[in-house]
Structure formats: structure tokens, C-alpha cells
Design an enzyme around this catalytic site. Structure first.
Site, PDB file in Angstrom:
ATOM      1  N   ARG A 145      40.152 -11.751 -14.059  1.00 34.75           N
ATOM      2  CA  ARG A 145      39.018 -12.497 -14.613  1.00 34.75           C
ATOM      3  C   ARG A 145      39.353 -13.000 -16.019  1.00 34.75           C
ATOM      4  NH1 ARG A 145      37.764 -14.193 -10.675  1.00 34.75           N
ATOM      5  NH2 ARG A 145      39.566 -13.048  -9.927  1.00 34.75           N
ATOM      6  N   LYS A 183      41.022 -22.581  -6.736  1.00 31.95           N
ATOM      7  CA  LYS A 183      40.431 -22.501  -5.405  1.00 31.95           C
ATOM      8  C   LYS A 183      39.125 -23.302  -5.313  1.00 31.95           C
ATOM      9  CE  LYS A 183      38.681 -18.516  -4.829  1.00 31.95           C
ATOM     10  NZ  LYS A 183      37.269 -18.317  -4.520  1.00 31.95           N
ATOM     11  N   THR A 184      38.257 -23.053  -6.259  1.00 27.95           N
ATOM     12  CA  THR A 184      36.973 -23.745  -6.260  1.00 27.95           C
ATOM     13  C   THR A 184      37.188 -25.247  -6.450  1.00 27.95           C
ATOM     14  OG1 THR A 184      36.096 -21.796  -7.346  1.00 27.95           O
ATOM     15  CG2 THR A 184      34.673 -23.709  -7.253  1.00 27.95           C
ATOM     16  N   ASP A 189      34.532 -20.506   1.789  1.00 25.33           N
ATOM     17  CA  ASP A 189      35.105 -19.911   0.584  1.00 25.33           C
ATOM     18  C   ASP A 189      35.207 -18.393   0.789  1.00 25.33           C
ATOM     19  OD1 ASP A 189      36.073 -19.662  -1.927  1.00 25.33           O
ATOM     20  OD2 ASP A 189      34.181 -20.077  -2.951  1.00 25.33           O
ATOM     21  N   GLU A 190      36.076 -17.740   0.054  1.00 22.03           N
ATOM     22  CA  GLU A 190      36.206 -16.270   0.111  1.00 22.03           C
ATOM     23  C   GLU A 190      36.334 -15.785   1.550  1.00 22.03           C
ATOM     24  OE1 GLU A 190      36.552 -14.894  -2.711  1.00 22.03           O
ATOM     25  OE2 GLU A 190      35.230 -15.772  -4.209  1.00 22.03           O
ATOM     26  N   GLN A 195      42.262 -10.363  -3.006  1.00 26.03           N
ATOM     27  CA  GLN A 195      40.951 -10.206  -3.620  1.00 26.03           C
ATOM     28  C   GLN A 195      39.886  -9.763  -2.621  1.00 26.03           C
ATOM     29  OE1 GLN A 195      39.857 -13.155  -6.764  1.00 26.03           O
ATOM     30  NE2 GLN A 195      41.720 -14.199  -6.076  1.00 26.03           N
TER      31      GLN A 195
END
Length: 758
Positions: free
Chosen positions: A623, A32-33, A224-225, A255
Site C-alpha cells: 500500500r 490494474k485499475t 476486478d480482484e 493478493q
DNA sequence: AAATAGCGCTTTTTT
DNA sequence: AGCGCTATTT
């Protein structure tokens, strides 16, 4: 362009679709990043000016890391000029420029949660309401809920739904508190966190020229997010993107873990509705985790009803199975985790920095810390008592804040008598009431004590005047001195550092060190060049960084953003799962997997709440890159007493084939010891009270004799010299200088000074 | 005014 | 169990 080669097909498509609305549904660890970073790099390579790009992230840390990655792909200059930061940071910056349209000076103060709660406490006191009924935290979350859904205080008061809810909760006056709270903030030239978004909405709604300016400025918007945005943020985005609709949102509904503070997954569906022409890209290949870890995550999340269907897969190896540690107590849980880390480190020659220990609540860190310390494993802990929330830091920042914005009443009250300078509660209350009646801020009131009829005697007046003169002397220097020079001056001149140095206990020393650390941060800031509105970097030599600029940055920082020192590198990380969002580690330990703790007893009431807990667990699992360990304890100290615990239902949700058997409970000597009720600290009976005898009558004649210049002796402070004397009879007070202790003000009726010389 | 003792709350997560 | 706030004491 070369960089596209480093992306898979879906990622490439998402990067190249620069025009029009785009939604990227990105599973955990799917890059994603990477997509966001490359998308910005791609835009820059197409010749888009960096200051036309607005990139909103969830944390400052994410923004910082993304900037660094773009800098690697690109030249230094371009990356720095992209508008990148959290919603709060970016719109605070905009409000500093355009907040004057709403009546806010550019120097407005940002109140953090503690400031807000204190303000609410003050209001409760004035309204004579019970703090136990109107718990400041609970009141604040009602206010926050309203503002995040764009209800003003007036609208809140009118709204039936709010009204009924508050009535049912036996708190009919919340609307009233809300109104006073907003009025106070405004008068103090202050905004709380939610106001930064709320007022941005007001600005863009009521000032078309401003709206147009920012629509033209931000030609490309990236978020983002996105699953964790609230209605207020959603509306800002909608307004800003209304013209050209070049908006790209990236998120993962699985998430979403901030529902409790107003985040709304609905925004994903709203996006689909608002932009019918939008394109969707799904990133479903996970590059981060082993198959076992990903399988476990999929097992868990499929128990949620509300989710967007997607199939996350990985080409990575199966990896080791998930380990489960069963401990008999929280203490032992720490020991097992610490030993496991130790063992892994030794067997595979791993650095500490590859390990993270995650937990649901900050309070759980203690037993883990103890165990790590015993094995000499260095660790670093995020969150908990934030650096910026420590008393000494808040005190010094309050001096800075009052210097920059003296109308900030919460800060002013904090420091006006700290260090003690004889301006007592009674006087302050009188002034506050009088100032309020005259419709002046407290700071203004301090200058017109006679005019507002505060009824303050001349001794106190002189002290108040000393104080205001001191603050004004700082204010004059704001524009002429660098942030560091002025901060250093204030730290010494205010007497705050002297006060701390007197305290030689370890805590006192640590407090003084914290002050030093804050000054270091100011120093760093002073050496960092500023960036103009259109993205030009202005070297420090041309434009000095000042204290007001420092304050505007620091109020939105958290512990996560603190610079890491050189020796800080190789440490095990401890943090809450919320704090771990967006991060990854080779070795992850998720601890405290017990019913009522995780899922939290606070969040088991509704399916929606429970599903959010489950998403939180999903975030925790994902994670991990290589090895995942889950831990739980059979007993745990909570609120100071021992409670029995059941393993979390979440553990059972993982198919047995991906998990090994729980390790045997390890019997260390400490947990064989029988848990007995705490022994009483001392005898509770027969306490012969020493202080119940008749109070020694005070010798008033002795008191009358005390005059300036005399040598006196105090039971605690020793010998000293009387500097000034004021008042008479029972309220006679003296300022006495004790060598080694400093000046103290003493009420003579109680101080029992002995005259030792003239 | 300053120091101390005792009470009650906390523990959901954070910009 | 630990902390911060309030009430009480000096």
C-alpha cells in the site's frame, strides 16, 4: 485514440484485446485499475453501448471511483450507464427484477450477518438446542460455506462430507437448522448475502429465458480482484459469459486474502481450463512504490509456495529504508507511531491524509486512537462497529423494512415492542407459535389473533391493532411520498426519536445524531436520480425516489461507502489491512507485527492459512508509496490481560539491507510504572447486603384503589396521572403519564405507587 | 413491565 | 476490558 498513450505496452495490449477471454495478472501497484478503467473507456469509444458492459468490483467504493475516472475520460452520461458494482449489488438488482421466478417479491429484504445470526438464535431456541454448542456465528459460516459452493439445504443434508464433519464436531443438527433457516428466510421474503449469489445461480440455471436475456445484455464482462471470487461467483460468470466469451478478469494471486470466506484462487486455474483460447497479460511494472518497499514485498512473498511466478519491478527511486518501531507495550506502540507521524508531518510539511495506520484486527485501534488524540492529530477510522450495525440505526431501518416488507420477521420482532407499547414476550411467543401452526407469517398472525387461537386478551389485542394500524398507515404512503418524507414521518411518528431524546447522556445524544445522519442519507438518496434498466437517467422530478428503493440500496452499503463530509478531508486513516486493499498512501504504518496476532493465532494451523496471512502482509506493504514503517510491541493487553509477545516472523523475512535497526524503546513515564494487578474496585468482604431483608409486603388494598384519572407518585418518575387500568389483583397494570418522562406501563404489584389525588 | 446485576464471550478479516 | 444477553429484582 489518445488515451492509450498514457499506458505502457502491456497495459495497452490488455486494453485493446476486447474480444474473447482475457486474463490480466496484475502485480501490486501495476496499474490494474487503470487498465480496467481505460478498457471500459476504450469499449465506449468503439461505440459499445454502456449498458452492454458489466463491470464487477470488490467494493462499492472501487466501483464509485472507477465510475468517476471514466467520467473524467468521457462524458457524464456514458459512464453512469455502465453496469458497475459489487457482485452482491449487481445481482441484488437483477433479483429484484427477476426474483419473482423464484417466488421472491421485488421488495425482498436483505439480511446482514447480524440479522442472520439472530434468526439462527431464534431457530435454536425453538429446537431446544444449546447456543453454546451451536454458536450462531459458527453455524452461519457452515451455511455460508455450503451456499458459496452451491449446495442447497437439502443437498447439504444429503452430503456425506458435511454430515461427517458436523458429526465429528458434535453438531449433528446443522443440516436441520440450515433447512429451517432457508425456509424462514423465504417466508420472510428475505435473502442473506450468500443467497444473492446463490439464487442468481438458480435463476440462471433454471430459467433459460432469463439466462439468455442477461447473456445478451452483458456483451462485455470485466471482473476486478478475480483472485477473491468464490465458486458461486465463478459459476455466475461462467454462465453469463458462455455465449460470447467476452470476459476479462483481472487479479493478483499474491493478493488473495479472502480465502476464509470462500474465495478460491483455483478460479484462476479454472479460467485457463474453461477458456483454452484465452489471452494472458502480465503487468509487472510497479508505479506505486519505492524500490526499497518493493524489495521488501518481494522478500516476503517469495516465502509462499503457492504462487504464480512473476517479477515485479519499478523504475522509481530507492527511497528510504523500512523503519521498524519496537515498543514495550501496545500503549507505547501507539505513542511511537503517533510521534513518528507528528515528526514526519513537521519535518516535511505533510498533510494528515497522506498517512495510514494498518492493523490486523479492529480491536487494535484503541491504543492508536488514544495516542493520536493526545497529539491532536485528527484521524478517521474505518470499519469496527459499522454505522449500519448500530442499534439505533438498525431499529429505524427495521421500521422501514417492516413498512416495505411486513413479512420480515426479524425486523418485526425488533420493533413490535420498541419503543415499549405493552406487547410483551409472553404474548408474542404465543402468537408466534399459533401463527406458525396456521402456516402464517407473524404479521399475518397479528391480524387473525382469534382465528389462530392465540389466546390474547383484549387489552393486548388493542395494542397490537394500534401497532399494525400504524405500520399500515406507513405502507400506504410508500408509493405516494418521497423516501425522505416518509422516513421523516416514521422517525417521528413511531416514537423512536422521542425515546432517544429522553436519554440525555452523551451516548444518547450521539444516538440521536446518528438517526439524524441516517435521515440525511435518505435525503441525499431522494435527490439522486434513478437509472432505468437500459441505462436511462430519470430525473427526480419525473420519478420520485421512494423508501423501498432506498432500502434496496442501503442494505449493501458499508462504512467505506459513506459520503465524506467537507471537513473530513485532512485526517490520518486507520483501518484493517483487509479494508486497505486497493488503496495506496505515501506513508504506511503496519502495526501489531507480533506472532499470534499477525500472523493470527487462528490462522497458523495449516500452510495454506499461514500463506494467506503472508499475502495479507504483502498487501499491507504494497500500500506504501514512499515510506513504510513496521511496528510491534513486546507486551499487549488481550482479552483484558497482559500477554508477552514475540516479533512477527514476517519482519525477519525482509532482508536486512532494506531495513533499519529498531528504534530504541522510548521510556515514557507511563510505561515505567510497574504493571500491577488491577486494584479491586471496592471491598469484597463484609458487604452488608441491604436488600436481603424481608420484602415489604405489598398493600393490595392500595392497589385495588388505583383507577384511571388518579394522581399518583412513583419513586423514580415522580408524580403522574393514571390513563388506563387493566387486569386485576396481582397482575393489575396501569398506564401512567408522567410529565417529563412520558407514558409508562407499570405492573402495580411492583411499582409502589402512592395515590396523591383523584 | 421495566430496571438492574452478573455472567460469559470476545478478537480475524467483510459483501 | 467492554459489551450484550440472561436472570433477577422491583
Amino acid at each position: 485514440m489518445d488515451i492509450l498513450k498514457e499506458l505502457n505496452e502491456q497495459q495497452q495490449l490488455a486494453v485493446k484485446a476486447t474480444e474473447g477471454p482475457v486474463m490480466v495478472i496484475a502485480g501490486a501497484g501495476s496499474g490494474k485499475t487503470r487498465v480496467l478503467t481505460y478498457r471500459i473507456a476504450y469499449l465506449l469509444s468503439k461505440g459499445v453501448e454502456p449498458f452492454h458492459i458489466l463491470s464487477l468490483t470488490f467494493t462499492n467504493k472501487a466501483a464509485k471511483e472507477m465510475k468517476e475516472r471514466i467520467q473524467e475520460l468521457f462524458g457524464d452520461q456514458d459512464a453512469r450507464n455502465v453496469w458497475m458494482g459489487t457482485f452482491h449489488a449487481i445481482f441484488a438488482r437483477i433479483l429484484r427484477v427477476d426474483g419473482h421466478h423464484l417466488g421472491f417479491p421485488s421488495t425482498f429484504t436483505i439480511y446482514d450477518t447480524d440479522d442472520s445470526k439472530n434468526l439462527i438464535k431464534h431457530i435454536l431456541k425453538e429446537l431446544n438446542l444449546d447456543v453454546k454448542v451451536y454458536q450462531p456465528g459458527a453455524v452461519l459460516s457452515r451455511i455460508s460455506l455450503a451456499k458459496n459452493n452451491l449446495f442447497s439445504a437439502a443437498e447439504y443434508a444429503e452430503n456425506d462430507e458435511f454430515k461427517e464433519y458436523d458429526l465429528a464436531a458434535q453438531k449433528p443438527h446443522i443440516a436441520k437448522i440450515f433447512q429451517i433457516y432457508q425456509a424462514r428466510l423465504f417466508k420472510a421474503s428475505a435473502m442473506d448475502f450468500d443467497d444473492l449469489l446463490f439464487y442468481t445461480n438458480v435463476l440462471l440455471r433454471d430459467h433459460p429465458d432469463c439466462l439468455l436475456k442477461y447473456q445478451q445484455k452483458f456483451k462485455y464482462i470485466l471482473v476486478d480482484e478475480y483472485q477473491d471470487t468464490n465458486f458461486s461467483q465463478y459459476t455466475i460468470l461462467k454462465r453469463l459469459a458462455a455465449n460470447n466469451e467476452n470476459i476479462c478478469v483481472v487479479g493478483d494471486d499474491a493478493q488473495s486474502i479472502y480465502g476464509f470466506r470462500g474465495a478460491n484462487i483455483e478460479n484462476i486455474f479454472n479460467f485457463r481450463r474453461d477458456y483454452p483460447d484465452h489471452q494472458v497479460f502480465k503487468l509487472e511494472q510497479n508505479y506505486r512504490s519505492t524500490q526499497n518497499i518493493l524489495n521488501a514485498a518481494n522478500c516476503v512473498i517469495k516465502n509462499n509456495r503457492d504462487q504464480i511466478k512473476k517479477t515485479l519491478w519499478t523504475g522509481n527511486d530507492a527511497g528510504p529504508v523500512i523503519h521498524v518501531l519496537k515498543a514495550s507495550s501496545d500503549t507505547e506502540e501507539g505513542v511511537l507511531v503517533a510521534h513518528s507521524i507528528f515528526e514526519q508531518k513537521m519535518n516535511h510539511q505533510l498533510p494528515n491524509s497522506g498517512f495510514v495506520i494498518l492493523y490486523r484486527t479492529n480491536a487494535q485501534s484503541r491504543s492508536l486512537e488514544d495516542a493520536l488524540r493526545k497529539l491532536n492529530i485528527p484521524y478517521r477510522i474505518y470499519g469496527g462497529l459499522s454505522f449500519y450495525r448500530r442499534k439505533e440505526i438498525k431499529d429505524l431501518l427495521a421500521y422501514f423494512r417492516v413498512t416495505v416488507n411486513p413479512h420480515d420477521q426479524e425486523s418485526l420482532l425488533r420493533i413490535i415492542n420498541y419503543p415499549a407499547r405493552g406487547i410483551g414476550q409472553t404474548s408474542l411467543e404465543r402468537i408466534q407459535v399459533a401463527a406458525d401452526e396456521a402456516n402464517l407469517s407473524l404479521w399475518e398472525g397479528l391480524h387473525d389473533l382469534d382465528a389462530i387461537g392465540a389466546g390474547i386478551n383484549s387489552g393486548i389485542k388493542a395494542k397490537i391493532s394500534d401497532f399494525t394500524t400504524k405500520i399500515k398507515s406507513y405502507q400506504i404512503q410508500v408509493k405516494h411520498k418521497s423516501a425522505y418524507d416518509l422516513a421523516y414521518h416514521i422517525t417521528n411518528n413511531s416514537g423512536l426519536l422521542r425515546e432517544l431524546r429522553e436519554d440525555e447522556t452523551p451516548e444518547g445524544v450521539s444516538r440521536a445524531e446518528n438517526i439524524e445522519e441516517l435521515l440525511n442519507a435518505v435525503s441525499d438518496f431522494t435527490n439522486t436520480p434513478s437509472i432505468s434498466e437500459d441505462g436511462e437517467i430519470i430525473p427526480v422530478s419525473q420519478k420520485m425516489r421512494t423508501l423501498d428503493e432506498f432500502l434496496s440500496e442501503v442494505s449493501l452499503l458499508t462504512d467505506m461507502d459513506k459520503e465524506e463530509g467537507e471537513e473530513e478531508q485532512d485526517k490520518v486513516t486507520l483501518m484493517t489491512i483487509h479494508a486497505a486493499k486497493g488503496l495506496e498512501f505515501p506513508h504506511v504504518y503496519v502495526t501489531g507485527l507480533e506472532e499470534n496476532l499477525f500472523p493470527s493465532y487462528m490462522s497458523m494451523g495449516t500452510r495454506a492459512e499461514l500463506e494467506e496471512e503472508r499475502r495479507l502482509f504483502y498487501v499491507a506493504i504494497t500500500r506504501a508509496k514512499e515510506r513504510l514503517t513496521l511496528a510491534y510491541a513486546e507486551t499487549r493487553y488481550r482479552w483484558g490481560n497482559l500477554t508477552m509477545c514475540q516479533p512477527s516472523r514476517f519482519i525477519d523475512e525482509i532482508d536486512a539491507e532494506f531495513v533499519d535497526q529498531p528504534s530504541k524503546v522510548m521510556h515514557t513515564p507511563q510505561n515505567l510504572r510497574k504493571v500491577t494487578p488491577k486494584e479491586r474496585k471496592g471491598p469484597t468482604t463484609g458487604s452488608n447486603s441491604l436488600n436481603s431483608g424481608p420484602t415489604e409486603s405489598v398493600d393490595m388494598q392500595e392497589i385495588e384503589k388505583i383507577q384511571a384519572g388518579m394522581e399518583v407518585e412513583h419513586a423514580r418518575f415522580g408524580k403522574g396521572k393514571v390513563i388506563t387500568v387493566e387486569g386485576a389483583g396481582a397482575s393489575k397494570k396501569a398506564t401512567v403519564d408522567f410529565p417529563g418522562t412520558g407514558e409508562k406501563q407499570l405492573l402495580l404489584r411492583f411499582a409502589r405507587l402512592k395515590i396523591t389525588g383523584n
